[in-house]
Design an enzyme around this catalytic site. Structure first.
Site, mmCIF file in Angstrom:
data_model
loop_
_atom_site.group_PDB
_atom_site.id
_atom_site.type_symbol
_atom_site.label_atom_id
_atom_site.label_comp_id
_atom_site.label_asym_id
_atom_site.label_seq_id
_atom_site.Cartn_x
_atom_site.Cartn_y
_atom_site.Cartn_z
ATOM 1 N N HIS A 1 0.845 -1.206 0.000
ATOM 2 C CA HIS A 1 0.000 0.000 0.000
ATOM 3 C C HIS A 1 0.875 1.249 0.000
ATOM 4 O O HIS A 1 1.785 1.375 0.815
ATOM 5 C CB HIS A 1 -0.929 0.007 1.218
ATOM 6 N N TYR B 1 -9.179 6.051 7.247
ATOM 7 C CA TYR B 1 -9.314 6.432 8.658
ATOM 8 C C TYR B 1 -10.280 7.608 8.701
ATOM 9 O O TYR B 1 -10.010 8.655 8.106
ATOM 10 C CB TYR B 1 -7.962 6.865 9.237
ATOM 11 N N PRO C 1 -4.731 0.510 18.999
ATOM 12 C CA PRO C 1 -4.493 -0.049 17.654
ATOM 13 C C PRO C 1 -4.411 0.968 16.520
ATOM 14 O O PRO C 1 -3.899 0.616 15.452
ATOM 15 C CB PRO C 1 -5.695 -0.979 17.454
ATOM 16 N N LYS D 1 0.676 -0.205 15.195
ATOM 17 C CA LYS D 1 2.094 -0.279 15.583
ATOM 18 C C LYS D 1 2.447 -1.501 16.429
ATOM 19 O O LYS D 1 3.630 -1.831 16.578
ATOM 20 C CB LYS D 1 2.489 0.981 16.377
ATOM 21 N N TYR E 1 3.943 6.262 10.214
ATOM 22 C CA TYR E 1 3.079 5.160 9.790
ATOM 23 C C TYR E 1 3.884 4.087 9.070
ATOM 24 O O TYR E 1 3.717 2.891 9.329
ATOM 25 C CB TYR E 1 1.975 5.707 8.874
HETATM 26 C C1 DHB Z 1 -5.717 -2.695 10.763
HETATM 27 C C2 DHB Z 1 -5.751 -2.395 12.106
HETATM 28 C C3 DHB Z 1 -5.328 -1.166 12.540
HETATM 29 O O1 DHB Z 1 -5.341 -0.846 13.831
HETATM 30 C C4 DHB Z 1 -4.878 -0.206 11.651
HETATM 31 O O2 DHB Z 1 -4.481 1.004 12.105
HETATM 32 C C5 DHB Z 1 -4.820 -0.525 10.324
HETATM 33 C C6 DHB Z 1 -5.243 -1.766 9.881
HETATM 34 C C7 DHB Z 1 -6.170 -4.028 10.274
HETATM 35 O O3 DHB Z 1 -6.606 -4.830 11.087
HETATM 36 O O4 DHB Z 1 -6.122 -4.265 9.059
#
Ligand code: DHB
Length: 393
Positions: A72, A201, A293, A297, A385
């Site tokens: 990505h 997001y 989450p 990370k 990121y």
């Molecule tokens: C996923 C989970 C995340 O917390 C994130 O920031 C991006 C992707 C996932 O489960 O694909």
């Protein structure tokens, strides 16, 4: 049983550490309390930083990731009814991420380990780590209904945030830094092609939402829910309506609903335990630190911990010097705190705190506007990121 490095926990941190030690000729044994099926099904995030993907390739565990994972080049931020793409390679000088579920990475590492070693025992429940101030620390565990002891030169706790390894540390020898968040995520898997090419997001007055994916036919989505939410209160239709409302933009984009195959509520917290070592016990991954989450990370931090640790064990085995082992905690903590800050920043900028006032909401929107209008602010997000280089510690 006797080995050089006893590894408590066969999640990504423990399995990858075993692989890296094995390739350096250092003996180790992995004890995992769950069975293989459970470990291989555990749903976690799916974003691998560039450095994480490179480590997997370098240790021979990257073949399926390279075939089936998706590279990505960016993410989309949605807020205020607008959508904005961040182009990672352009912002970071070429860095990207790979979408490959943690559960797939675990399957690959388990398969390699069962083929090539070192020993990996499933349903081997660590009861206690003892003697960490001696030069023969040990793990007491039960396996096949028997009490057993694994003695080693060092023990590494990769047994997650509720594991027993860190109970071996005497009170007062470590410090905890902690924060709970006033919201959780409801995560779903759905048998429907993702409605986007890249992750979205979304900040909305109704709360945060994230659109991710597992393949071209399976979508992974999350929505912010109050703490204590029962997934049973969220029938499928309610989930899709709420997600559509949170992702709404005025571009004609539509969220495609589909059959939901898994639903779970995930609480969110930040935690760092310092130092990451006590005597002959090292902590790595979730046993040492937790991030909320947002930004994915957690797995990447676990990988960087064990890369640093494997290098340190390699140096010790080759030279007898404990210099790098002695520096493990300090080296890792720099990266850990950077990721803690980033995860906190992403979380608090994108979620609606139930006690938030309109002033704070305007500040969030201002921050998002800044990220989408200043190359510097966008690059700061993109660098974090995609992950800072592993060699920087
Ligand atoms: C996923 C989970 C995340 O917390 C994130 O920031 C991006 C992707 C996932 O489960 O694909």
């Amino acid at each position: 049983m006797d080995t050089t490095v006893a590894i408590v926990g066969g999640g990504p941190a423990g399995l990858l550490l075993a692989r890296l030690l094995h390739r350096r000729g250092i003996g180790c044994v992995v004890l995992e309390s769950r069975d293989r099926d459970y470990v291989e099904r555990r749903q976690r995030a799916g974003i691998l930083e560039q450095g994480t993907a490179d480590v997997l390739r370098a240790c021979g565990a990257g073949d399926r990731m390279d075939r089936e994972g998706e590279v990505h080049d960016g993410i989309e931020l949605r807020f205020d009814g607008r959508s904005h793409r961040l182009d990672f390679p352009a912002l970071t000088g070429g860095r990207r991420v790979t979408l490959y579920a943690q559960t797939e990475m675990v399957k690959d590492l388990v398969a390699l380990q069962l083929q090539e070693g070192p020993p990996l025992l499933f349903e081997a429940t660590a009861r206690a780590v003892e003697g960490i101030e001696t030069d023969r620390p040990r793990v007491r565990f039960t396996h096949g209904g028997r009490e057993r002891t694994l003695t080693a030169e060092y023990v590494v706790g990769c047994d997650g945030s509720y594991g027993v390894a860190r109970d071996a540390v005497p009170p007062g020898a470590q410090r905890r830094y902690e924060r709970a968040y006033p919201y959780s995520w409801l995560g779903i898997l759905a048998d429907v092609p993702p409605s986007c090419e890249e992750l979205i997001y979304a900040h909305s007055p109704r709360g945060f939402a994230l659109h991710s994916m597992r393949s071209r036919t399976v979508s992974r989505l999350y929505l912010q829910v109050p703490n204590g939410t029962d997934p049973a209160d969220w029938p499928d239709e309610r989930i899709w309506i709420e997600l559509a409302a949170r992702f709404a933009v005025d571009t004609g984009w539509r969220l495609e609903p589909g059959p939901i195959t898994a639903k779970a509520v995930l609480p969110m917290r930040s935690l760092v335990i310092e130092p990451l070592r006590c005597g002959r016990l090292f902590l790595a991954g979730d046993a040492a630190h937790i991030v909320p989450p947002t930004g994915a990370k957690g797995l990447n931090l676990a990988v960087s911990d064990v890369v640093v640790l494997a290098r340190a064990f390699g140096h010790w085995a080759a030279t007898g010097s404990t210099d790098l082992l002695d520096g493990y905690s300090e080296t890792c903590l720099r990266r850990v705190w950077r990721a803690e800050h980033f995860s906190y920043f992403m979380t608090s900028t994108l979620h609606a705190d139930p006690d938030q006032n309109p002033f704070q909401t305007r500040l969030q929107l201002e921050q998002l506007d800044r990220i989408t209008s200043s190359g510097h602010a966008a690059a700061e997000l993109a660098e974090n990121y995609t992950g800072l280089p592993l060699s920087s510690g």
